[in-house]
Design an enzyme around this catalytic site. Structure first.
Site, short mmCIF file in Angstrom:
data_model
loop_
_atom_site.label_atom_id
_atom_site.label_comp_id
_atom_site.label_asym_id
_atom_site.label_seq_id
_atom_site.Cartn_x
_atom_site.Cartn_y
_atom_site.Cartn_z
N GLY A 173 0.79 -1.37 0.11
CA GLY A 173 0.01 -0.08 0.01
C GLY A 173 0.99 1.32 -0.01
O GLY A 173 0.52 2.01 -0.99
N PHE A 174 1.74 1.39 1.14
CA PHE A 174 2.60 2.61 1.23
C PHE A 174 1.98 3.76 1.09
O PHE A 174 2.67 4.91 0.78
CB PHE A 174 3.69 2.49 -0.15
N GLN A 177 11.26 -5.50 7.58
CA GLN A 177 10.73 -4.11 7.19
C GLN A 177 11.84 -2.89 7.14
O GLN A 177 11.51 -2.24 6.32
CB GLN A 177 9.68 -4.14 8.33
N LYS A 197 7.77 1.21 19.06
CA LYS A 197 7.71 2.42 18.12
C LYS A 197 7.62 1.96 16.69
O LYS A 197 7.91 0.61 16.42
CB LYS A 197 9.01 3.10 17.89
N GLY A 198 6.81 2.48 15.78
CA GLY A 198 6.68 2.19 14.39
C GLY A 198 7.71 1.82 13.66
O GLY A 198 8.63 2.43 13.96
N ASN A 218 8.89 -8.70 16.24
CA ASN A 218 9.20 -10.09 15.58
C ASN A 218 10.77 -9.64 15.04
O ASN A 218 10.71 -8.90 13.95
CB ASN A 218 8.51 -10.59 14.63
N GLY A 257 7.52 0.92 10.25
CA GLY A 257 6.97 0.80 8.82
C GLY A 257 7.90 1.97 7.78
O GLY A 257 8.03 1.55 6.86
N GLU A 258 8.21 3.03 8.37
CA GLU A 258 8.62 4.11 7.75
C GLU A 258 9.89 4.61 8.00
O GLU A 258 10.51 5.21 7.06
CB GLU A 258 7.36 5.20 7.77
N THR A 284 3.29 -6.50 5.63
CA THR A 284 4.20 -6.25 6.68
C THR A 284 4.61 -7.14 7.86
O THR A 284 5.35 -7.26 8.43
CB THR A 284 3.51 -4.83 7.28
MO1 MOS Z 1 2.05 5.33 5.38
S1 MOS Z 1 2.71 6.44 3.85
O1 MOS Z 1 1.37 6.31 6.63
O2 MOS Z 1 0.96 4.50 4.57
#
Ligand code: MOS
Length: 735
Positions: A237-238, A635, A698-699, A628, A701-702, A466
């Site tokens: 998705g991103f 990621q 903490k996240g 994990n 993904g980004e 993810t």
């Molecule tokens: Mo992310 S750009 O917050 O899906």
């Protein structure tokens, strides 16, 4: 142990590699009609007429839905209020205006995909053309501020910039530019819509189940409970699947008009415009510092394009507000309207692009000061958030710098550009700081224990590839004291308990605590049943005297007296179920919460050909507790790979004559491939953060993409002596 933190394989791995995992377009539904989206070939004007006489000769044609015959929606979606707080003005054929090339203007439905495509190709579309703004330089003549930058102010000021610059002995004033980029998840956006009276089932590739449910309901003027959104697997998705775009409701409109289920998948080229993109940015950076490296003044002024129909800003300046001490600072954001599709979130919106400018400018300042770039960053290290004037909930950036420098061998760097060589290649070493904010929303989860001793947890969240399925299973297993093999986590249906959008790196932080709370509540409920049950060895004790381990309950004072959860439920005669909610408290008022990291990069540059290679990246991060170690490292590594794409490859090229992306396909829209990726060394520092959320996570993904653009640009400068301030750094810019 295979609970939280353990590097277990993905629980959905087998389903994915065997094809048992069905993505949106793969669901088998009886009597399914096939739709094709037709988009404009002009950037500005009106649809005058769509002649479908030739299309009607195609066998199996069912519907040509155009602005002239599309069903009327009860609600005017043009007020931009359809998806608060971000707006999103969709184009749902309620009007014939065209604001960008590739805008949806018709939907063709037939019995097969081939027939629908053939019929769509036979449409003759007459336009009224209007002037279009397709040149950023022209668009910049008329700038306006957005209302907000995410949730923050558009402009900020502290101290006095002019005074700070005046008092400085060294100054930088440079402008950095980044191009339009398009999300290219393997799965293009797809929808299957099926009505049953005024009830709609919508399969939609999404990052936001509940958003699809609510927004589609609101568009059709039906209660949200009449809409079921389904998406067990999202193929990437991103950010592009965080909003509901026009194709989804359009598919539902076609299904309604036909009285038959309809499927629509965007083709790859339709990913370039109608479903959001990262806008190009122009970022002017100014720094003023003293000879010892202390920064006195900084200014980060961002201009980005937005569409004619909606304001959306790439929030580049936010990262500058918190990263370094700078008593005098201003940050501003301005928009330039163009006849292009509305921009949107793309992985680390603002941090990915903003850190390119900030961390390049820091490097330029270090060169001016004749200082090591890492030493300059340490000189201006922040022990609290200088923008919000709040302490950090935790910050391990110092360790990240140290470990990264050590692993990379930074001390052996020769400061002079062009001073390090390897055969006929120039070698450059660069570094940058990475960061991403830590956020959290409310989440809900249900948990059921079955008589066979297995547990089922459910929340209407998303797995974008993810690892949501996997880490939620781990969190659930720990919370209920069962091994992961006995726990199943389900997601991807809007009828499940409420979950927020999978955006802003918040899924674990938001849904994880709800899963954990559901497990704890389920445990307590089981204890309650056991202690009231004469047949149980736990009969008569109080709840606080009961312990839990390995699927069993036992008496704390007499551990031998125990029984399995399965036995308790079996005697109970019905599955035991609970629902729990977890939401943030007021921690954001007390702490500034961010993940941090340090990125070190080696590049080699072939002087004759300009070819840039990236043999080594070391990324060290403080991200709280990792759920994990396998999926988490993957990621972060994936983020770094995308950072290499941002630095060296990605760029959507717009044809200035017609506003169309000229490289709207995966052959010409370049992303890193295997041959572009060499050594990536990801490290995590131990970080215990009791403030961010009950999991201390903490996240992740980004943050991986942040800093990488600048680290590579800085390494290229170190290798060649050429400062490239315009991404991507393609070889023509070095020759
Ligand atoms: Mo992310 S750009 O917050 O899906």
């Amino acid at each position: 142990m295979n609970g939280i933190g353990a590097p277990i394989n993905r629980t959905d791995a087998w389903a994915k590699v065997s094809g048992a995992a069905h993505y949106t377009a793969e669901h088998h539904i009886e009597n399914l009609a096939q739709a094709v989206l037709v988009t404009s070939t002009i950037p500005s004007g009106r649809v005058l007429r769509i002649d479908d006489s030739a299309a009607k000769e195609v066998p199996g044609l069912l519907l040509v839905m155009t602005p002239q015959n599309a069903m009327r929606l009860p609600k005017d979606t043009r007020d931009g209020k359809i998806q608060p707080p971000i707006g999103r003005r969709l184009t749902l054929l309620q009007e014939d205006d065209i604001y960008y090339n590739n805008q949806p203007i018709a939907v063709v439905v037939a019995d097969t995909y081939e027939h629908a495509r053939e019929a769509a190709a036979r449409l003759r579309i007459e336009y009224e053309r209007k002037d279009a703004v397709l040149d950023f330089e022209q668009a910049k003549q008329d700038l306006h501020p957005p209302e907000k930058v995410l949730t923050e102010d558009t402009d900020t000021r502290r101290g006095d910039l002019a005074d700070g610059l005046l008092a400085s002995t060294v100054r930088i004033d440079a402008t950095y530019t980044t191009p339009i980029e398009n999300h290219n998840p393997l799965e293009t956006h797809s929808t299957i819509a099926e009505w049953d009276g005024d009830k709609l089932t919508i399969h939609e590739s999404t990052q936001y189940m509940k958003g699809v449910q609510r927004i589609v309901a609101s568009i059709f003027g039906i209660p949200p409970e009449n809409v079921t959104a389904i998406c067990p697997y999202t193929g990437g998705g991103f950010g592009s699947k965080g909003s509901i775009w026009s194709h989804g409701p359009l598919t539902a409109m076609a299904a309604k008009m036909l009285g038959r289920p309809v499927k629509l998948s965007l083709d790859r080229n339709q990913m370039f415009g109608p479903v959001g993109q990262r806008p190009n940015t122009e970022q002017r950076y100014r720094f003023g510092a003293l000879d010892d490296g202390r920064i006195l003044a900084s200014s980060h002024d961002t201009i980005a394009y937005t569409s004619m129909i909606e304001d959306w800003i790439e929030p580049c300046g936010i990262v500058s507000r918190m990263m370094y001490e700078s008593p005098n600072q201003q940050t501003t954001h301005r928009l330039a309207k163009m006849n292009l599709g509305t921009p949107t979130f793309m992985r680390a919106p603002g941090e990915a692009t903003g850190s390119f400018a900030l961390e390049s400018a820091i490097d330029e300042l270090a060169v001016q000061l004749n200082m090591d770039p890492l030493a300059l960053r340490l000189k201006n290290y922040t022990e609290k958030d200088p923008g919000k004037d709040l302490p950090w909930s935790s910050k391990s950036l110092r360790q990240c710098y140290e470990i990264g420098a050590e692993r990379f061998g930074w001390k052996d760097r020769k400061p002079q550009p062009r001073s390090m060589k390897q055969g006929n290649k120039l070698v450059g070493w660069g570094m940058a700081t990475a960061t991403y904010p830590t956020n959290r929303s409310a989440g809900e989860c249900s948990a059921t224990l079955h008589p066979d001793g297995s547990a089922l947890f459910r929340s209407a969240t998303q797995d974008l590839g993810t690892g949501t399925y996997t880490v939620m299973t781990q969190i659930a297993a720990d919370s209920i004291c069962l091994p992961v093999e006995q726990v199943r986590f389900e997601l991807g249906n809007s009828q499940m308990p409420e979950s927020p959008v999978s955006g802003g790196s918040t899924t674990v932080a938001s849904v994880g605590p709800a899963v954990q709370a559901a497990g704890h509540a389920l445990r307590l409920k089981l204890a309650g049943i056991a202690l009231a049950d004469q047949a149980s060895p736990l009969f008569g004790v109080t709840a606080d005297q009961i312990g839990f381990e390995h699927g069993e309950l036992y008496r704390l004072d007499e551990p031998a007296r125990r029984e399995s959860m399965a036995a308790i439920v079996a005697r109970h005669g019905a599955p035991v179920e609970v629902t729990a909610k977890a939401e943030p408290g007021d921690e954001k008022k007390k702490y500034s919460m961010h993940a941090f990291g340090a990125v070190f990069v080696e590049v080699t540059v072939d002087e004759d050909l300009g070819e840039i290679r990236v043999p080594r990246v070391v990324g060290v991060y403080g991200v709280g507790k990792l759920m994990n170690e396998k999926t988490g490292y993957s990621q972060l590594m994936g983020g770094i790979v995308w950072g290499i794409g941002l630095a060296l490859f990605e760029e959507t090229v717009i044809d200035k004559r017609n506003g169309r992306a000229v490289n709207g396909n995966l052959a010409e829209y370049h992303v890193p491939v295997n041959a572009d990726i060499q050594g990536i060394d990801v490290q995590i520092v131990d970080e215990d953060d009791p403030h961010v959320n009950p999991l201390g996570a903490k996240g992740i993904g980004e943050i991986g993409i942040t800093g990488v653009g600048a680290a590579i640009a800085n390494a290229v400068y170190h290798a060649t002596g050429k400062r490239v301030r315009d991404l991507p750094i393609t070889l023509d810019k070095l020759l």
